[in-house]
Design a protein around this motif. Structure first.
Motif, PDB file in Angstrom:
ATOM      1  N   VAL A  84       1.030  -1.199  -0.153  1.00  0.00           N
ATOM      2  CA  VAL A  84      -0.055  -0.052  -0.025  1.00  0.00           C
ATOM      3  C   VAL A  84       0.814   1.175  -0.023  1.00  0.00           C
ATOM      4  CG1 VAL A  84      -1.676   1.341   1.292  1.00  0.00           C
ATOM      5  CG2 VAL A  84      -1.694  -1.289   1.253  1.00  0.00           C
ATOM      6  N   ASP A 153      -5.724   2.706  -3.105  1.00  0.00           N
ATOM      7  CA  ASP A 153      -5.163   2.163  -1.465  1.00  0.00           C
ATOM      8  C   ASP A 153      -5.944   3.135  -0.563  1.00  0.00           C
ATOM      9  OD1 ASP A 153      -3.368   1.041  -2.652  1.00  0.00           O
ATOM     10  OD2 ASP A 153      -1.799   2.420  -2.336  1.00  0.00           O
ATOM     11  N   SER A 154      -6.659   3.983  -0.945  1.00  0.00           N
ATOM     12  CA  SER A 154      -7.588   4.790   0.146  1.00  0.00           C
ATOM     13  C   SER A 154      -9.069   4.233   0.310  1.00  0.00           C
ATOM     14  CB  SER A 154      -7.650   6.314  -0.159  1.00  0.00           C
ATOM     15  OG  SER A 154      -8.685   6.370  -1.527  1.00  0.00           O
ATOM     16  N   GLY A 155      -9.153   3.483  -0.658  1.00  0.00           N
ATOM     17  CA  GLY A 155     -10.637   2.845  -0.625  1.00  0.00           C
ATOM     18  C   GLY A 155     -11.913   3.595  -0.688  1.00  0.00           C
ATOM     19  N   THR A 156     -11.320   4.803  -1.163  1.00  0.00           N
ATOM     20  CA  THR A 156     -12.527   6.082  -1.083  1.00  0.00           C
ATOM     21  C   THR A 156     -13.713   5.695  -1.966  1.00  0.00           C
ATOM     22  OG1 THR A 156     -13.096   8.246  -1.052  1.00  0.00           O
ATOM     23  CG2 THR A 156     -11.352   7.599  -2.785  1.00  0.00           C
ATOM     24  N   PRO A 329       0.781   4.092   4.114  1.00  0.00           N
ATOM     25  CA  PRO A 329      -0.561   3.397   4.213  1.00  0.00           C
ATOM     26  C   PRO A 329      -1.530   3.921   5.367  1.00  0.00           C
ATOM     27  CG  PRO A 329       1.305   1.726   4.354  1.00  0.00           C
ATOM     28  CD  PRO A 329       1.911   3.020   4.359  1.00  0.00           C
ATOM     29  N   GLU A 330      -1.007   4.464   6.387  1.00  0.00           N
ATOM     30  CA  GLU A 330      -1.975   4.850   7.501  1.00  0.00           C
ATOM     31  C   GLU A 330      -2.749   6.052   6.958  1.00  0.00           C
ATOM     32  OE1 GLU A 330       1.019   2.416   9.262  1.00  0.00           O
ATOM     33  OE2 GLU A 330       1.118   4.478   8.264  1.00  0.00           O
ATOM     34  N   ARG A 333      -5.333   5.616   4.099  1.00  0.00           N
ATOM     35  CA  ARG A 333      -6.547   5.018   4.721  1.00  0.00           C
ATOM     36  C   ARG A 333      -7.351   6.196   5.427  1.00  0.00           C
ATOM     37  NH1 ARG A 333      -2.957   0.192   6.484  1.00  0.00           N
ATOM     38  NH2 ARG A 333      -3.169  -1.289   4.629  1.00  0.00           N
ATOM     39  N   ASN A 337     -10.877   6.888   4.547  1.00  0.00           N
ATOM     40  CA  ASN A 337     -11.992   6.629   5.816  1.00  0.00           C
ATOM     41  C   ASN A 337     -12.585   7.939   6.136  1.00  0.00           C
ATOM     42  OD1 ASN A 337     -11.457   3.983   5.654  1.00  0.00           O
ATOM     43  ND2 ASN A 337      -9.912   4.203   7.260  1.00  0.00           N
TER      44      ASN A 337
END
Length: 411
Positions: A84, A153-156, A329-330, A333, A337
Motif C-alpha cells: 500500500v 489504496d484509500s478505498g474511497t 498506508p496509514e 487510509r 475513511n
C-alpha cells in the motif's frame, strides 16, 4: 539565480535522478491488459497539456490551448503482490499486470454529453466527486498512475477525476511549471464549475499536492471573485505538502469570503522539496512546512478554522519527505475513511485512542511523559475546535502514566 541556489538545485536534481524513476521505461500508457485478482481504477483525466503522437505518452509537458478529456483505466496488481502506498512501475514493456501497474484502456471523450455520461455512470450512491491536482515535476503518466494508487489504496467511494497541468517534469523547470499552473487556472475553474453544475453530482472534494495547491487555491479564489462565492457543492479542499507562500495563502483565503469550503492541510517540517522552494521564493515560509502549534500560525489557523495534520514525525518511503500523504498506508487510509468522505478527522468522537487505532501510532507505551507523547506521535492533529479536548486527553494520559510509574517505584 545565485551560485549557492544553483548548486542546491543541481544537488537536488542529482538526488532525484538517483532516487526517482531510475531506468523505468517511458510510454506505459499503451494498453497492456489486466490480470486475475487485479483491481481496475477508471479515471476521468482532464488536462491542459499538449497531445503527443506517441500512444504510450499521450500528453507532453507543453501547453495546449484547450482542455482535453480522456477516460483511462489503470490495472493495479493483486494485493498479495504489492505494498500500500507504492506505484509499481514496470521494469520493461509491456507491463506484467500480475506485478506492475498497467494501462487497460484509453478513450478520448468530448466535453459535454460524453463527459457527463462518464460522470453519471461512475458516481457512487453518495454522489461525491474527487478531483485531484498533481504537483511539480510530474509527467502525464506519473500523475495518472499516482492518482490511481491513491484512489485504490484509500478505498474511497468517489467518482475519481484528475486535472493534470503542463509540467516538463524537470527539477530545473520550476518556473515553467509555476507559470503553467497560472496558465491552467481558467481550465481548472471550468472543470470545477462543470462538476458543480451537474445535477447528478452531490458534493465535490478537491485534493491537491505541492505546486498543484497553488493552482487549486487560485482557481477557487478566481471563482469566488467572478461569481461572488465558491460553488456550494465544493465542500472540502485537501492540500498536501502545499507549495504556497503563507502570506499569499492568507490573502487568497480572504478573497474567497466566509462561505468557503472546509480546508485540511498536510504539513511536514522535514519536507526537503519545500526547503528548496522556500529558497527560490525569497525565504518566505511555505504553507506545507509550517509548525501549526506555534505563533503566528496557531492563532491564524484558529481564526480561519483550518484543520492541519502534521506528518513531521511520520517516516515513509519518500526520501524527500514530500509525498507522505500518498505513500504512508496509514495516511491514505485516513484519506479514504474520513477526509475524502467530507468528515472532520478531529470531531469530538475522534479522541487519542481512536487516532492511535486509525493511524497506527503505537508509541505511547514507550513514553514517560505527556510532552513526549505529543512529540513522538507520527500524526499530530491541530484543529481549533478540538485542540483543547486533545490537550486535555494528553494531560490526563500523562498524569495517569506518571501515577503508574510513581506507584511502581514507591516502597
Amino acid at each position: 539565480m545565485g551560485i549557492r541556489l544553483s548548486r542546491a538545485l543541481l544537488g537536488l536534481g542529482l538526488f532525484l535522478a538517483l532516487a526517482g524513476c531510475g531506468g523505468r521505461p517511458v510510454g506505459v500508457l499503451v494498453p497492456s491488459g489486466s490480470a486475475p485478482g487485479a483491481s481496475q481504477i477508471d479515471l476521468l483525466v482532464a488536462t491542459t497539456r499538449a497531445s503527443s503522437d506517441d500512444p504510450g505518452i499521450l500528453f507532453t509537458g507543453e501547453r495546449a490551448p484547450e482542455l482535453s478529456l480522456t477516460e483511462i483505466v489503470v490495472s493495479i496488481p493483486p494485493d498479495k503482490n504489492r505494498q500500500v502506498g507504492q506505484v509499481q512501475w514496470p521494469k520493461r514493456l509491456p507491463a506484467d499486470p500480475t506485478r506492475d501497474f498497467s494501462t487497460v484502456s484509453v478513450n478520448p471523450l468530448e466535453p459535454g454529453p460524453e463527459a457527463q455520461g462518464w460522470l453519471k455512470a461512475h458516481l457512487p450512491k453518495n454522489r461525491r466527486v474527487l478531483i485531484f491536482v498533481h504537483g511539480f515535476n510530474n509527467r502525464f503518466e506519473d500523475a495518472v498512475y499516482r492518482y490511481a494508487q491513491i484512489v485504490h489504496d484509500s478505498g474511497t467511494d468517489v467518482a475519481p477525476v484528475i486535472f493534470t497541468w503542463p509540467s516538463r517534469a524537470s527539477i530545473f523547470d520550476y518556473n515553467y511549471d509555476k507559470e503553467s499552473t497560472n496558465y491552467s487556472r481558467d481550465a481548472l475553474e471550468e472543470l470545477l464549475q462543470r462538476a458543480s453544475r451537474d445535477p447528478s453530482v452531490g458534493e465535490v472534494t478537491v485534493m491537491a499536492h505541492s505546486m498543484g495547491s497553488w493552482l487549486t487555491v487560485e482557481a477557487l479564489r478566481q471563482m469566488a471573485i467572478r461569481d461572488g462565492r465558491i460553488a456550494g457543492k465544493i465542500t472540502d479542499v485537501i492540500l498536501a505538502s502545499p507549495d504556497l507562500d503563507v502570506d499569499v495563502f492568507a490573502k487568497q483565503l480572504e478573497a474567497m469570503g466566509k462561505s468557503r469550503p472546509k480546508f485540511t492541510l498536510f504539513v511536514s517540517r522535514d519536507d526537503r522539496a519545500l526547503t528548496i522552494s522556500r529558497r527560490i521564493s525569497g525565504n518566505i515560509d511555505r504553507l506545507g512546512q509550517i509548525d501549526p502549534s506555534v505563533e503566528p500560525y496557531k492563532s491564524q489557523l484558529e481564526k480561519a478554522g483550518i484543520t492541519v495534520l502534521d506528518l513531521t514525525a511520520l517516516k515513509g518511503g519518500d526520501r524527500l519527505n514530500h509525498g507522505k500523504f500518498a505513500e504512508s498506508p496509514e495516511v491514505v487510509r485516513l484519506l479514504g475513511n474520513r477526509l475524502i468522505a467530507g468528515q472532520t478527522v478531529t470531531d469530538s468522537d475522534v479522541g487519542l485512542g481512536e487516532r492511535v487505532g486509525a493511524v497506527a501510532l503505537g508509541t505511547a507505551q514507550t513514553v514517560g511523559s505527556a510532552a513526549s507523547v505529543a512529540v513522538s506521535t507520527p500524526i499530530m492533529i491541530f484543529d481549533p475546535r478540538t485542540r483543547e479536548n486533545y490537550d486535555d486527553q494528553v494531560r490526563r494520559l500523562g498524569q495517569s502514566m506518571e501515577n503508574t510509574v510513581g506507584s511502581a517505584v514507591t516502597p
